[in-house]
Design a protein around this motif. Structure first.
Motif, PDB file in Angstrom:
ATOM      1  N   MET A   1       0.937  -1.122  -0.073  1.00 51.81           N
ATOM      2  CA  MET A   1      -0.048  -0.131   0.000  1.00 51.81           C
ATOM      3  C   MET A   1       0.780   1.205   0.205  1.00 51.81           C
ATOM      4  N   ARG A   2       0.261   2.138  -0.727  1.00 51.15           N
ATOM      5  CA  ARG A   2       0.999   3.622  -0.873  1.00 51.15           C
ATOM      6  C   ARG A   2       0.092   4.645   0.312  1.00 51.15           C
ATOM      7  N   TYR A   3       1.199   5.324   1.068  1.00 50.38           N
ATOM      8  CA  TYR A   3       0.419   6.127   2.091  1.00 50.38           C
ATOM      9  C   TYR A   3       1.211   7.535   1.887  1.00 50.38           C
ATOM     10  N   PRO A   4       0.224   8.409   1.535  1.00 50.84           N
ATOM     11  CA  PRO A   4       0.875   9.765   1.608  1.00 50.84           C
ATOM     12  C   PRO A   4       1.566  10.153   3.010  1.00 50.84           C
ATOM     13  N   ILE A   5       2.448  10.829   3.019  1.00 49.59           N
ATOM     14  CA  ILE A   5       2.852  11.766   4.240  1.00 49.59           C
ATOM     15  C   ILE A   5       3.172  13.153   3.939  1.00 49.59           C
ATOM     16  N   ALA A   6       2.966  13.861   5.061  1.00 45.09           N
ATOM     17  CA  ALA A   6       2.945  15.362   5.183  1.00 45.09           C
ATOM     18  C   ALA A   6       4.255  15.546   6.039  1.00 45.09           C
ATOM     19  N   ILE A   7       5.250  16.232   5.438  1.00 47.34           N
ATOM     20  CA  ILE A   7       6.576  16.532   6.025  1.00 47.34           C
ATOM     21  C   ILE A   7       6.772  18.066   6.325  1.00 47.34           C
ATOM     22  N   GLU A   8       6.920  18.355   7.583  1.00 47.41           N
ATOM     23  CA  GLU A   8       7.046  20.018   8.050  1.00 47.41           C
ATOM     24  C   GLU A   8       8.441  20.167   7.956  1.00 47.41           C
ATOM     25  N   SER A   9       8.846  21.242   7.380  1.00 46.73           N
ATOM     26  CA  SER A   9      10.264  21.456   6.938  1.00 46.73           C
ATOM     27  C   SER A   9      11.146  21.820   8.293  1.00 46.73           C
ATOM     28  N   GLY A  10      12.282  21.102   8.063  1.00 46.72           N
ATOM     29  CA  GLY A  10      13.057  21.500   9.595  1.00 46.72           C
ATOM     30  C   GLY A  10      14.174  22.594   9.346  1.00 46.72           C
ATOM     31  N   ASP A  11      15.049  22.729  10.191  1.00 42.47           N
ATOM     32  CA  ASP A  11      16.135  23.851   9.777  1.00 42.47           C
ATOM     33  C   ASP A  11      17.388  23.170  10.842  1.00 42.47           C
ATOM     34  N   GLU A  12      18.183  23.972  10.903  1.00 41.28           N
ATOM     35  CA  GLU A  12      19.505  23.669  11.687  1.00 41.28           C
ATOM     36  C   GLU A  12      19.342  23.194  13.082  1.00 41.28           C
ATOM     37  N   THR A  13      18.255  23.837  13.394  1.00 40.56           N
ATOM     38  CA  THR A  13      17.891  23.383  14.958  1.00 40.56           C
ATOM     39  C   THR A  13      16.649  22.552  15.127  1.00 40.56           C
ATOM     40  N   HIS A  14      15.925  22.353  14.123  1.00 37.02           N
ATOM     41  CA  HIS A  14      14.470  21.627  14.094  1.00 37.02           C
ATOM     42  C   HIS A  14      14.568  20.516  13.100  1.00 37.02           C
ATOM     43  N   ALA A  15      14.179  19.095  13.511  1.00 31.82           N
ATOM     44  CA  ALA A  15      13.805  17.920  12.736  1.00 31.82           C
ATOM     45  C   ALA A  15      12.859  18.468  11.880  1.00 31.82           C
ATOM     46  N   TYR A  16      12.736  17.522  10.895  1.00 31.67           N
ATOM     47  CA  TYR A  16      11.754  17.435   9.980  1.00 31.67           C
ATOM     48  C   TYR A  16      10.578  16.553  10.503  1.00 31.67           C
ATOM     49  N   GLY A  17       9.341  17.176  10.670  1.00 32.52           N
ATOM     50  CA  GLY A  17       8.262  16.292  11.471  1.00 32.52           C
ATOM     51  C   GLY A  17       7.414  15.733  10.266  1.00 32.52           C
ATOM     52  N   VAL A  18       7.063  14.505  10.472  1.00 33.06           N
ATOM     53  CA  VAL A  18       6.300  13.616   9.568  1.00 33.06           C
ATOM     54  C   VAL A  18       5.038  13.366  10.388  1.00 33.06           C
ATOM     55  N   VAL A  19       4.003  13.584   9.447  1.00 24.98           N
ATOM     56  CA  VAL A  19       2.493  13.110   9.846  1.00 24.98           C
ATOM     57  C   VAL A  19       2.080  12.081   8.612  1.00 24.98           C
ATOM     58  N   VAL A  20       1.383  11.052   9.098  1.00 22.81           N
ATOM     59  CA  VAL A  20       0.669  10.125   7.892  1.00 22.81           C
ATOM     60  C   VAL A  20      -0.673  10.549   8.234  1.00 22.81           C
ATOM     61  N   PRO A  21      -1.519  11.227   7.464  1.00 19.12           N
ATOM     62  CA  PRO A  21      -2.633  11.647   7.593  1.00 19.12           C
ATOM     63  C   PRO A  21      -3.972  10.586   7.775  1.00 19.12           C
ATOM     64  N   ASP A  22      -3.551   9.516   6.911  1.00 21.66           N
ATOM     65  CA  ASP A  22      -4.684   8.355   6.997  1.00 21.66           C
ATOM     66  C   ASP A  22      -4.655   7.477   8.194  1.00 21.66           C
TER      67      ASP A  22
ATOM     68  N   ALA B   1       5.239  13.264   0.237  1.00 18.39           N
ATOM     69  CA  ALA B   1       5.850  12.317  -0.333  1.00 18.39           C
ATOM     70  C   ALA B   1       4.750  10.909  -0.192  1.00 18.39           C
ATOM     71  N   VAL B   2       5.294  10.065  -0.619  1.00 17.12           N
ATOM     72  CA  VAL B   2       4.322   8.655  -0.473  1.00 17.12           C
ATOM     73  C   VAL B   2       5.434   7.603  -0.278  1.00 17.12           C
ATOM     74  N   VAL B   3       4.870   6.830   0.763  1.00 17.89           N
ATOM     75  CA  VAL B   3       5.592   5.598   1.429  1.00 17.89           C
ATOM     76  C   VAL B   3       4.961   4.373   1.014  1.00 17.89           C
ATOM     77  N   GLU B   4       5.769   3.348   0.570  1.00 18.82           N
ATOM     78  CA  GLU B   4       5.131   2.017   0.162  1.00 18.82           C
ATOM     79  C   GLU B   4       5.342   1.154   1.255  1.00 18.82           C
ATOM     80  N   VAL B   5       4.433   0.437   1.538  1.00 21.29           N
ATOM     81  CA  VAL B   5       4.392  -0.491   2.795  1.00 21.29           C
ATOM     82  C   VAL B   5       3.897  -1.758   2.121  1.00 21.29           C
ATOM     83  N   ASP B   6       4.910  -2.775   2.500  1.00 22.77           N
ATOM     84  CA  ASP B   6       4.167  -4.253   2.078  1.00 22.77           C
ATOM     85  C   ASP B   6       3.528  -4.783   3.208  1.00 22.77           C
ATOM     86  N   LEU B   7       2.265  -5.039   3.116  1.00 27.73           N
ATOM     87  CA  LEU B   7       1.412  -5.528   4.123  1.00 27.73           C
ATOM     88  C   LEU B   7       1.658  -7.007   4.205  1.00 27.73           C
ATOM     89  N   SER B   8       2.036  -7.741   3.211  1.00 29.03           N
ATOM     90  CA  SER B   8       2.188  -9.196   3.563  1.00 29.03           C
ATOM     91  C   SER B   8       3.332  -9.487   4.463  1.00 29.03           C
TER      92      SER B   8
END
Length: 136
Positions: A1-22, A79-86
């Protein structure tokens, strides 16, 4: 399955945050964009393993355009992440099936093309079929 992910931009002092809306409550982060995407895949797999173990259904992924229209994610990177459910469905169980030789040959050829095993290909195909044909 392919899941869209939302990525909040990071910088030198903050990580990139990721949310999987589904997948409610599924989130991750990374120090770089590539790391954030890789960590998102791991977070999705762990989230799904928990849901499967609890006997719950895995939510379908909505089209990325639906999520992009959500003002909550305005300006986020997608971005989209592919996950192999099997590979997430628990321990393997041996089964015995009967197939015509020509079907078995076609399955083996396809598995070789995709760098998969016969069992892996059959599991993915069966899950894909079940996902596309939900029970009434």
């Amino acid at each position: 399955m392919r899941y869209p992910i939302a990525i909040e931009s990071g910088d030198e002092t903050h990580a990139y945050g990721v949310v999987v809306p589904d997948l409610p409550g599924c989130f991750s982060a990374g120090d770089s964009l590539d790391e954030a995407i890789a960590n998102a895949k791991e977070a999705i797999e762990l989230w799904m393993e928990t849901v499967i173990e609890d006997g719950q259904a895995i939510p379908e992924a909505a089209p990325i355009a639906k999520h992009q229209a959500d003002p909550e994610f305005a300006g986020w990177i997608w971005a989209v992440v592919e996950v192999d459910l099997s590979k997430l469905s628990g321990k393997a169980k041996r089964v015995n099936i009967t197939l015509p030789e020509r079907v078995l040959a076609a399955i083996d050829q396809a598995a070789a093309r995709f760098g998969d095993t016969r069992s892996g290909l059959l599991a993915k195909a069966a899950l894909e079929y079940v996902e596309r044909h939900p029970a009434a």
